[in-house]
Design a protein around this motif. Structure first.
Motif, PDB file in Angstrom:
ATOM      1  N   CYS A 284       0.874  -1.123   0.081  1.00  0.00           N
ATOM      2  CA  CYS A 284      -0.066  -0.065  -0.153  1.00  0.00           C
ATOM      3  C   CYS A 284       0.821   1.105  -0.140  1.00  0.00           C
ATOM      4  O   CYS A 284       1.789   1.305   0.665  1.00  0.00           O
ATOM      5  CB  CYS A 284      -0.818   0.062   1.319  1.00  0.00           C
ATOM      6  SG  CYS A 284      -2.324  -0.796   1.153  1.00  0.00           S
TER       7      CYS A 284
ATOM      8  N   ASN B 189      -0.674   3.889   1.465  1.00  0.00           N
ATOM      9  CA  ASN B 189      -0.950   4.527   2.666  1.00  0.00           C
ATOM     10  C   ASN B 189      -0.788   3.399   3.997  1.00  0.00           C
ATOM     11  O   ASN B 189      -0.712   2.326   3.490  1.00  0.00           O
ATOM     12  CB  ASN B 189      -2.260   4.771   2.840  1.00  0.00           C
ATOM     13  CG  ASN B 189      -2.566   6.120   2.012  1.00  0.00           C
ATOM     14  OD1 ASN B 189      -1.804   6.884   1.661  1.00  0.00           O
ATOM     15  ND2 ASN B 189      -3.748   6.312   1.478  1.00  0.00           N
ATOM     16  N   ALA B 190      -0.724   3.893   4.993  1.00  0.00           N
ATOM     17  CA  ALA B 190      -0.854   3.113   6.222  1.00  0.00           C
ATOM     18  C   ALA B 190      -2.136   3.386   7.078  1.00  0.00           C
ATOM     19  O   ALA B 190      -2.019   4.065   8.180  1.00  0.00           O
ATOM     20  CB  ALA B 190       0.213   3.156   7.127  1.00  0.00           C
ATOM     21  N   CYS B 191      -3.255   3.469   6.536  1.00  0.00           N
ATOM     22  CA  CYS B 191      -4.733   3.968   7.092  1.00  0.00           C
ATOM     23  C   CYS B 191      -4.726   3.354   8.613  1.00  0.00           C
ATOM     24  O   CYS B 191      -4.465   2.160   8.783  1.00  0.00           O
ATOM     25  CB  CYS B 191      -5.763   3.516   6.291  1.00  0.00           C
ATOM     26  SG  CYS B 191      -5.486   4.130   4.523  1.00  0.00           S
TER      27      CYS B 191
ATOM     28  N   PHE C 262      -7.366   3.031  10.219  1.00  0.00           N
ATOM     29  CA  PHE C 262      -8.664   2.203  10.206  1.00  0.00           C
ATOM     30  C   PHE C 262      -8.566   0.873   9.500  1.00  0.00           C
ATOM     31  O   PHE C 262      -9.426   0.160   9.146  1.00  0.00           O
ATOM     32  CB  PHE C 262      -9.866   2.849   9.698  1.00  0.00           C
ATOM     33  CG  PHE C 262      -9.767   3.508   8.381  1.00  0.00           C
ATOM     34  CD1 PHE C 262     -10.001   2.572   7.211  1.00  0.00           C
ATOM     35  CD2 PHE C 262      -9.329   4.761   8.170  1.00  0.00           C
ATOM     36  CE1 PHE C 262      -9.635   3.204   5.887  1.00  0.00           C
ATOM     37  CE2 PHE C 262      -9.038   5.262   6.749  1.00  0.00           C
ATOM     38  CZ  PHE C 262      -9.471   4.546   5.702  1.00  0.00           C
ATOM     39  N   CYS C 263      -7.337   0.680   8.636  1.00  0.00           N
ATOM     40  CA  CYS C 263      -6.955  -0.487   7.926  1.00  0.00           C
ATOM     41  C   CYS C 263      -7.283  -1.802   8.689  1.00  0.00           C
ATOM     42  O   CYS C 263      -6.730  -2.134   9.606  1.00  0.00           O
ATOM     43  CB  CYS C 263      -5.787  -0.594   7.175  1.00  0.00           C
ATOM     44  SG  CYS C 263      -5.789  -2.016   5.985  1.00  0.00           S
TER      45      CYS C 263
ATOM     46  N   LYS D 140      -6.451  -4.677   7.741  1.00  0.00           N
ATOM     47  CA  LYS D 140      -5.550  -5.611   7.650  1.00  0.00           C
ATOM     48  C   LYS D 140      -4.361  -5.398   8.574  1.00  0.00           C
ATOM     49  O   LYS D 140      -3.489  -6.375   8.763  1.00  0.00           O
ATOM     50  CB  LYS D 140      -4.967  -5.531   6.056  1.00  0.00           C
ATOM     51  CG  LYS D 140      -3.941  -4.492   5.770  1.00  0.00           C
ATOM     52  CD  LYS D 140      -3.229  -4.668   4.590  1.00  0.00           C
ATOM     53  CE  LYS D 140      -2.405  -3.224   4.453  1.00  0.00           C
ATOM     54  NZ  LYS D 140      -1.865  -3.430   3.043  1.00  0.00           N
TER      55      LYS D 140
ATOM     56  N   PHE E 199      -6.406  -6.259  -0.553  1.00  0.00           N
ATOM     57  CA  PHE E 199      -5.883  -5.717   0.766  1.00  0.00           C
ATOM     58  C   PHE E 199      -4.373  -5.076   0.121  1.00  0.00           C
ATOM     59  O   PHE E 199      -3.254  -5.572   0.437  1.00  0.00           O
ATOM     60  CB  PHE E 199      -5.438  -6.661   1.905  1.00  0.00           C
ATOM     61  CG  PHE E 199      -6.617  -6.519   2.767  1.00  0.00           C
ATOM     62  CD1 PHE E 199      -7.529  -5.338   3.130  1.00  0.00           C
ATOM     63  CD2 PHE E 199      -6.798  -7.613   3.726  1.00  0.00           C
ATOM     64  CE1 PHE E 199      -8.484  -5.342   4.020  1.00  0.00           C
ATOM     65  CE2 PHE E 199      -7.807  -7.524   4.858  1.00  0.00           C
ATOM     66  CZ  PHE E 199      -8.647  -6.441   4.639  1.00  0.00           C
ATOM     67  N   GLY E 200      -4.542  -4.075  -0.908  1.00  0.00           N
ATOM     68  CA  GLY E 200      -3.536  -3.381  -1.105  1.00  0.00           C
ATOM     69  C   GLY E 200      -3.728  -2.486  -2.296  1.00  0.00           C
ATOM     70  O   GLY E 200      -4.934  -2.408  -2.533  1.00  0.00           O
TER      71      GLY E 200
END
Ligand code: SF4
Length: 456
Positions: free
Chosen positions: A278, A280-282, A284-285, A287, A327-328
């Motif tokens: 990704c 981003n490193a959100c 709320f993610c 994963k 998931f990416g």
């Protein structure tokens, strides 16, 4: 394949036709059943039944109605029984202030002791709760039941109660009563909860779902519960079967070999998981905690080639759309997206890309003209009304430049892709209106709010 997570196969009339009940379940696609003992004798019968059938497991405990039998000897008997390899959980225990068949203090004591037993044994705990929602949750909190988690069986509360249970590491199990008139509160709860935290059950021989209401219930009827949940959630029965079965297998720690696939189906869409990387490193993610989405395991052992992805897709016209998601961030693999999408379009498919909208920053050029004719729809994660909020919830190595680039991407996208939407995740306490206004101020862009805890 369905998992009936709460049955009483040792009770009449089911115990009188055990073989036939299990056979009918298999014929209905119910490949796994947890049979629940209500006291030590019933628990011993449940363990015997579980040993006689592949895919049948036991749960043992003392029902609140029988809490008056609580003693050290009985608890020792349950603890010994819990060491059998087919015992997956402790229960059903809890509080029943509707029928009040045992003194309330005795129910409370039996409940606390069984939560402690579950923690000693490292097993989840199965909760019976009637008219005692607040006190059940208080005792679970005081006894630190979150350490082992468990199931709120035959859920009869509302959405707020369910959310509190989820916070304590519990799953919510939906019975046949969801098919009855007057179950609006439970329907509302199912609608508001993530499918990844739900189970289905019959509680047979009680509570037969419509159209069998009033007759003895049995595990072969659990697909009727799944059908009702599917209708409420707007997914397919297969989605409910796969997701709730995976949820149960993981809660009970039943080892299964999980297949990791590049493609995964939800409803009538086929999703493509071509990378776990990704931009981003959100915050709320999902994963960050778990790589499962609606029963699919999305942790890739390696990134597939375009040819491998296409081979797994097969005939794309069998689906409403093919969605680059997973998931990416798919546009990190821009060349593969273009190659796969070109072939999908050649075969007549509709193609959507879900993206964080930072592809122009990553590739150092405007990539949108390259998607023209290959992609029918773009769903772009906007998530914030301003750069500061974006940097806080979607941090990435581009810092302040990222939000401006994301907005440029959204402005440019409708010139090259027919349908463009900007999305925001409905985080708790989040006001989506400023994001909606920002999104809708961009010509050709629609806005869509996505649930916080229900992916896919
Ligand atoms: S872009 Fe999606 S997959 Fe990537 S970190 Fe954010 S939420 Fe997770």
């Amino acid at each position: 394949m369905f998992f009936d997570t709460h049955a009483h196969l040792d009770l009449p009339p089911l115990r009188d036709e055990e073989e036939a009940v299990v056979r009918r379940s298999r014929d209905a696609g119910v490949s796994r059943i947890a049979t629940v003992g209500i006291d030590p004798e019933s628990g011993e019968r449940a363990v015997s039944i579980a040993h006689r059938h592949t895919g049948v497991y036991a749960i043992i405990g003392l029902h609140p109605h029988d809490a008056g039998r609580l003693s050290d000897t009985l608890l020792a008997r349950l603890e010994a029984l819990s060491r059998c390899d087919k015992v997956m959980a402790i229960g059903e225990t809890g509080l029943d202030f509707y029928r009040d068949l045992a003194p309330r203090d005795t129910q409370r004591a039996a409940f606390r002791e069984q939560v402690r037993l579950a923690r000693r044994r490292g097993l989840p705990v199965v909760i019976h709760d009637r008219e005692a929602h607040d006190e059940v949750l208080s005792i679970l909190a005081e006894e630190n039941a979150a350490e082992v988690g468990g199931i709120i069986h035959c859920f009869s509360g509302d959405l707020a109660m369910a959310r509190r249970a989820l916070e304590m590491n519990f799953l919510v199990s939906i019975p046949g009563a969801i098919t009855y008139k007057g179950s609006e509160k439970q329907v509302e709860a199912v609608r508001g909860l993530p499918l990844d935290r739900l189970l289905i059950e019959t509680d047979c021989p009680f509570l037969a779902p419509v159209p069998h209401r009033g007759k003895p219930n049995e595990p072969s009827y659990v697909p009727l519960v799944a059908a009702k949940v599917a209708a409420i959630k707007g997914v397919s029965v297969e989605d409910v079967a796969r997701t709730t079965t995976t949820n149960a297998l993981r809660l009970f720690r039943i080892p299964v070999e999980e297949e990791v696939r590049v493609t995964y189906r939800i409803r009538d869409s086929l999703y493509l998981n071509i990378t776990n990387r990704c931009t981003n490193a959100c915050t709320f993610c999902p994963k960050r905690h778990d790589y499962h989405v609606k029963g699919h395991l999305l942790k890739l052992p390696g990134e597939p080639t375009a040819a491998e992805a296409l081979a797994e897709i097969g005939d794309p016209t069998k689906f409403d759309e093919i969605v680059f998601c997973g998931f990416g961030e798919p546009l990190l693999r821009l060349d593969e997206v273009k190659e796969i999408a070109a072939e999908l379009k050649r075969r007549g498919a509709r193609v959507r890309v879900n993206t964080d909208g930072l592809g122009n920053l990553v590739h150092g050029r405007n990539i949108l003209p390259e998607l023209a004719g290959l992609v029918d729809a773009l769903s772009v994660s906007l998530n914030a009304p301003d750069a500061q909020t974006y940097a806080r919830i979607c941090p990435n190595r581009y810092g302040a430049a990222s939000f401006a680039s994301l907005l440029d991407f959204l402005r440019e996208a409708p010139k090259h892709v027919p349908k463009v939407s900007a999305t925001a995740v409905a985080l708790p306490g989040f006001d989506p209106e400023p994001v909606r206004r920002l999104a809708e101020s961009i010509p050709g862009v629609m806005f869509r709010l996505r649930p916080f805890d229900d992916v896919g």
